[in-house]
Scaffold this motif. Structure first.
Motif, PDB file in Angstrom:
ATOM      1  N   SER A  12       0.855  -1.189   0.000  1.00  0.00           N
ATOM      2  CA  SER A  12       0.000   0.000   0.000  1.00  0.00           C
ATOM      3  C   SER A  12       0.890   1.238   0.000  1.00  0.00           C
ATOM      4  O   SER A  12       1.777   1.349   0.851  1.00  0.00           O
ATOM      5  CB  SER A  12      -0.914   0.014   1.233  1.00  0.00           C
ATOM      6  N   PRO A  13       0.687   2.168  -0.911  1.00  0.00           N
ATOM      7  CA  PRO A  13       1.540   3.365  -0.997  1.00  0.00           C
ATOM      8  C   PRO A  13       1.149   4.413   0.037  1.00  0.00           C
ATOM      9  O   PRO A  13       0.542   5.436  -0.277  1.00  0.00           O
ATOM     10  CB  PRO A  13       1.298   3.847  -2.430  1.00  0.00           C
ATOM     11  N   THR A  14       1.485   4.155   1.291  1.00  0.00           N
ATOM     12  CA  THR A  14       1.097   5.055   2.388  1.00  0.00           C
ATOM     13  C   THR A  14       2.309   5.695   3.060  1.00  0.00           C
ATOM     14  O   THR A  14       2.218   6.174   4.182  1.00  0.00           O
ATOM     15  CB  THR A  14       0.281   4.276   3.439  1.00  0.00           C
ATOM     16  N   GLY A  15       3.453   5.702   2.389  1.00  0.00           N
ATOM     17  CA  GLY A  15       4.670   6.267   2.947  1.00  0.00           C
ATOM     18  C   GLY A  15       5.865   5.480   2.458  1.00  0.00           C
ATOM     19  O   GLY A  15       5.756   4.703   1.500  1.00  0.00           O
ATOM     20  N   ASP A  16       7.012   5.682   3.093  1.00  0.00           N
ATOM     21  CA  ASP A  16       8.201   4.917   2.725  1.00  0.00           C
ATOM     22  C   ASP A  16       7.880   3.425   2.740  1.00  0.00           C
ATOM     23  O   ASP A  16       7.292   2.928   3.712  1.00  0.00           O
ATOM     24  CB  ASP A  16       9.334   5.184   3.723  1.00  0.00           C
ATOM     25  N   PRO A  17       8.269   2.682   1.711  1.00  0.00           N
ATOM     26  CA  PRO A  17       7.998   1.239   1.704  1.00  0.00           C
ATOM     27  C   PRO A  17       8.605   0.562   2.933  1.00  0.00           C
ATOM     28  O   PRO A  17       9.708   0.917   3.375  1.00  0.00           O
ATOM     29  CB  PRO A  17       8.687   0.768   0.413  1.00  0.00           C
ATOM     30  N   HIS A  18       7.883  -0.380   3.477  1.00  0.00           N
ATOM     31  CA  HIS A  18       8.350  -1.137   4.648  1.00  0.00           C
ATOM     32  C   HIS A  18       9.317  -2.214   4.185  1.00  0.00           C
ATOM     33  O   HIS A  18       9.164  -2.781   3.099  1.00  0.00           O
ATOM     34  CB  HIS A  18       7.140  -1.766   5.352  1.00  0.00           C
ATOM     35  N   VAL A  19      10.312  -2.515   5.017  1.00  0.00           N
ATOM     36  CA  VAL A  19      11.273  -3.557   4.664  1.00  0.00           C
ATOM     37  C   VAL A  19      10.567  -4.896   4.460  1.00  0.00           C
ATOM     38  O   VAL A  19      11.037  -5.765   3.719  1.00  0.00           O
ATOM     39  CB  VAL A  19      12.374  -3.662   5.743  1.00  0.00           C
ATOM     40  N   GLY A  20       9.394  -5.056   5.100  1.00  0.00           N
ATOM     41  CA  GLY A  20       8.619  -6.279   4.902  1.00  0.00           C
ATOM     42  C   GLY A  20       8.184  -6.476   3.467  1.00  0.00           C
ATOM     43  O   GLY A  20       7.969  -7.613   3.026  1.00  0.00           O
ATOM     44  N   THR A  21       8.044  -5.394   2.703  1.00  0.00           N
ATOM     45  CA  THR A  21       7.688  -5.512   1.288  1.00  0.00           C
ATOM     46  C   THR A  21       8.786  -6.253   0.529  1.00  0.00           C
ATOM     47  O   THR A  21       8.506  -7.113  -0.310  1.00  0.00           O
ATOM     48  CB  THR A  21       7.462  -4.121   0.673  1.00  0.00           C
ATOM     49  N   ALA A  22      10.042  -5.934   0.825  1.00  0.00           N
ATOM     50  CA  ALA A  22      11.155  -6.637   0.183  1.00  0.00           C
ATOM     51  C   ALA A  22      11.251  -8.073   0.670  1.00  0.00           C
ATOM     52  O   ALA A  22      11.532  -8.997  -0.108  1.00  0.00           O
ATOM     53  CB  ALA A  22      12.457  -5.896   0.462  1.00  0.00           C
ATOM     54  N   ARG A 255       7.633   3.487  12.854  1.00  0.00           N
ATOM     55  CA  ARG A 255       7.553   4.518  13.898  1.00  0.00           C
ATOM     56  C   ARG A 255       8.686   4.384  14.907  1.00  0.00           C
ATOM     57  O   ARG A 255       9.157   5.364  15.453  1.00  0.00           O
ATOM     58  CB  ARG A 255       6.202   4.439  14.617  1.00  0.00           C
ATOM     59  N   LYS A 256       9.113   3.158  15.168  1.00  0.00           N
ATOM     60  CA  LYS A 256      10.071   2.914  16.238  1.00  0.00           C
ATOM     61  C   LYS A 256      11.475   2.548  15.747  1.00  0.00           C
ATOM     62  O   LYS A 256      12.437   2.667  16.496  1.00  0.00           O
ATOM     63  CB  LYS A 256       9.554   1.800  17.157  1.00  0.00           C
ATOM     64  N   ASN A 257      11.590   2.091  14.521  1.00  0.00           N
ATOM     65  CA  ASN A 257      12.872   1.599  14.036  1.00  0.00           C
ATOM     66  C   ASN A 257      13.124   2.127  12.623  1.00  0.00           C
ATOM     67  O   ASN A 257      12.394   1.783  11.697  1.00  0.00           O
ATOM     68  CB  ASN A 257      12.861   0.066  14.031  1.00  0.00           C
ATOM     69  N   PRO A 258      14.162   2.957  12.438  1.00  0.00           N
ATOM     70  CA  PRO A 258      14.424   3.491  11.093  1.00  0.00           C
ATOM     71  C   PRO A 258      14.715   2.401  10.067  1.00  0.00           C
ATOM     72  O   PRO A 258      14.481   2.578   8.863  1.00  0.00           O
ATOM     73  CB  PRO A 258      15.644   4.398  11.304  1.00  0.00           C
ATOM     74  N   ALA A 259      15.226   1.249  10.542  1.00  0.00           N
ATOM     75  CA  ALA A 259      15.537   0.152   9.633  1.00  0.00           C
ATOM     76  C   ALA A 259      14.291  -0.522   9.075  1.00  0.00           C
ATOM     77  O   ALA A 259      14.389  -1.386   8.202  1.00  0.00           O
ATOM     78  CB  ALA A 259      16.410  -0.889  10.335  1.00  0.00           C
ATOM     79  N   ALA A 260      13.124  -0.148   9.559  1.00  0.00           N
ATOM     80  CA  ALA A 260      11.884  -0.670   8.978  1.00  0.00           C
ATOM     81  C   ALA A 260      11.599  -0.004   7.637  1.00  0.00           C
ATOM     82  O   ALA A 260      10.817  -0.524   6.836  1.00  0.00           O
ATOM     83  CB  ALA A 260      10.713  -0.445   9.931  1.00  0.00           C
ATOM     84  N   ARG A 261      12.209   1.153   7.402  1.00  0.00           N
ATOM     85  CA  ARG A 261      12.048   1.850   6.129  1.00  0.00           C
ATOM     86  C   ARG A 261      12.988   1.225   5.106  1.00  0.00           C
ATOM     87  O   ARG A 261      14.201   1.207   5.285  1.00  0.00           O
ATOM     88  CB  ARG A 261      12.385   3.337   6.265  1.00  0.00           C
ATOM     89  N   LEU A 262      12.442   0.761   3.996  1.00  0.00           N
ATOM     90  CA  LEU A 262      13.259   0.090   2.992  1.00  0.00           C
ATOM     91  C   LEU A 262      14.285   1.043   2.385  1.00  0.00           C
ATOM     92  O   LEU A 262      15.416   0.639   2.083  1.00  0.00           O
ATOM     93  CB  LEU A 262      12.349  -0.502   1.913  1.00  0.00           C
ATOM     94  N   THR A 263      13.911   2.318   2.212  1.00  0.00           N
ATOM     95  CA  THR A 263      14.852   3.270   1.633  1.00  0.00           C
ATOM     96  C   THR A 263      16.038   3.545   2.564  1.00  0.00           C
ATOM     97  O   THR A 263      17.099   3.984   2.110  1.00  0.00           O
ATOM     98  CB  THR A 263      14.150   4.603   1.312  1.00  0.00           C
ATOM     99  N   TRP A 264      15.872   3.290   3.867  1.00  0.00           N
ATOM    100  CA  TRP A 264      16.940   3.545   4.833  1.00  0.00           C
ATOM    101  C   TRP A 264      18.207   2.775   4.485  1.00  0.00           C
ATOM    102  O   TRP A 264      19.318   3.299   4.617  1.00  0.00           O
ATOM    103  CB  TRP A 264      16.451   3.159   6.232  1.00  0.00           C
TER     104      TRP A 264
END
Length: 486
Positions: A12-22, A255-264
């Motif tokens: 869902s395109p609701t912000g930075d892709p979650h690492v779970g998507t990958a 919200r709690k872990n920057p590493a959850a953001r795939l772009t990070w």
């Protein structure tokens, strides 16, 4: 012979892709390739309140960066297009009408205020059965309008029977039991379907044979299986991957872990192959024995759902750092240079000239063994790209200096002026003869002031090779300038 499977990932395109998507894409793609099938990317954008336009492009960019490429999707098309749910709105209405006509769904006119009050009452009473109370079921619009908490724009809810099956077969977990759902909304007041209806309809119409998703969706699976049955459709095979967890065992979240953001990961300077291997190892054993590093092709060749570990994997970045360092050390100097330039082009932090790229090519092997992230390259080599008169000396340089430092610099400058061939062996030989032998100073103490003078720091890449890259003129200019400060 294995039947070609069709799998999908549907972020869902609701912000930075979650690492779970990958993470999900990796396993979906692996099985699609293992069976000679197709991997589909579908954008589930029915949540218009949280929709972020640029998020969709981030999904494309990050998955392509990871080389988790799809056979069908919004940007490449396919026989079941459109691959965005917002472009399929007319598709869902006939299925809603079918459910309404069969009595498996009904209109609900309850206002958001009434629903909120209902939830609060159930929580206060600590009710054993929670969820919607079916106030609207069996009523006409006029009958419902005569009661409190009426809304002009109704939603459509599915009618969950009392004897709904709460068990299903999972290709990873075996027989799974889930909690009983209440009467879920399947069509919102704005005409957009909810996830629950859209995912069932889309997976059916797109010929998806295997739905592989996170275990947080186990509780929704009875609703989906029920919808398939109500609509007279055959459900796909189902698999629920273990959740990614923080070191404290909590679910990893943006919200709690920057590493959850795939772009990070790309921003930090991780290599895509390192992140792919890391995500694989979170829920799957090494491809060959204890050898943790393997190609995606090797992963696909031996892929088996039975090998997936259902225990929530811990997202340990130390392991990822180790993998990233390993992959960096496996690159050639040319490849590492390209990766470093590409990284800084992505972050926008540095745009090197052709001459600087050439200098970087010569310097890359000097830092390769100690490099963990691509983002560390420029701080380690910044002295090479800084004008001689702009070198700044670190605050802790006094630890590299002593009473002999002025004499060391004087002797080194004189020796280097006479070096005929400007290469690291000749530079080292001249300095050892002039400073170590000539002044009788141990190498550790002898070369400290020279390192500071050339790089501005006590810690740097190998000194003699750095001098070679800088050239005679810059090296001497820097040492003379530093000598004047003592």
């Amino acid at each position: 012979m294995t039947t070609p499977a069709r799998l999908r990932v549907a972020p869902s395109p609701t912000g930075d892709p979650h690492v779970g998507t990958a993470y999900m894409s990796l396993f979906n793609l692996a099985y699609a390739r293992k069976t000679g099938g197709q991997f589909v990317l579908r954008i589930e954008d029915t949540d218009r309140q949280r929709y972020v336009p640029e998020s969709e492009q981030q999904v494309f960019d990050t998955l392509h960066w990871l080389e988790l490429d799809w056979d069908e999707g919004p940007d490449v098309g396919g026989p079941y297009a459109p691959d965005r749910q917002s472009g399929r709105l007319e598709t869902y209405r006939p299925f809603v009408e079918q459910l309404l006509e069969s009595g498996d769904a009904y209109y609900c006119w309850c206002s958001s205020e009434r629903l909120k009050e209902l939830r609060e009452q159930q929580q206060a009473a600590k009710a054993s059965v929670t969820g919607y109370d079916r106030l609207c079921h069996g009523k006409t619009r006029e009958e419902r309008a005569a009661l409190p908490g009426f809304s002009e724009n109704p939603v459509v809810r599915m009618l969950v029977p009392d004897d709904v099956s709460l068990e299903f077969e999972d290709i990873i977990r075996g027989r799974v039991s889930a909690p009983r759902p209440d009467d879920q909304v399947i069509l919102k007041a704005d005409g957009f379907p909810t996830y629950h209806l859209a995912v069932v309809v889309d997976d059916h119409l797109m010929g998806i044979t295997h739905v592989v998703r996170g275990e947080e969706w186990i509780s929704s699976t009875p609703k989906h299986v029920l919808l398939y049955r109500m609509l007279g459709l055959n459900p796909p095979a189902l698999a629920h991957m273990p959740l990614l967890r923080n070191t404290d065992k909590s679910k990893i979240s943006k919200r709690k872990n920057p590493a959850a953001r795939l772009t990070w990961f790309r921003e930090q300077g991780y290599l895509p192959e390192a992140l792919r291997t890391f995500l694989q190892l979170l829920a799957y054993p090494p491809v060959e024995g204890d050898t943790e590093v393997a190609t995606f092709e090797d992963f696909v060749e031996g892929f088996d759902w039975a090998k997936v570990n259902t225990v929530g994997p811990i997202f340990d970045l130390k392991k990822l750092d180790w993998l990233n360092g390993h992959y960096i050390r496996s690159l050639s100097a040319e490849q590492l240079t390209d990766r470093i330039v590409e990284h800084y082009a992505y972050t926008g932090a540095w745009t090197p000239s052709a001459e600087q790229v050439e200098l970087l090519l010569g310097a890359a092997p000097l830092i390769q063994e100690r490099l963990v992230l691509l983002s560390e390259a420029l701080p380690k080599l910044q002295f090479l790209f800084t004008p001689d008169d702009e070198i700044e000396f670190a605050d802790d340089i006094s630890k590299a200096l002593n009473n002999d430092s002025p004499a060391v610099l004087d002797a080194a400058i004189t020796a280097l002026e006479d070096v005929s061939a400007w290469d690291s062996p000749s530079i080292e030989a001249a300095l050892r003869e002039a400073v170590v032998d000539g002044l009788g100073i141990k190498p550790k103490l002898a070369f400290g002031p020279l390192r500071v003078g050339v790089t501005g720091s006590r810690v740097s890449p190998p000194l003699f090779e750095s001098m070679e890259l800088l050239g005679r003129e810059s090296t001497l200019a820097r040492l003379r300038r530093f000598r004047e400060t003592l």
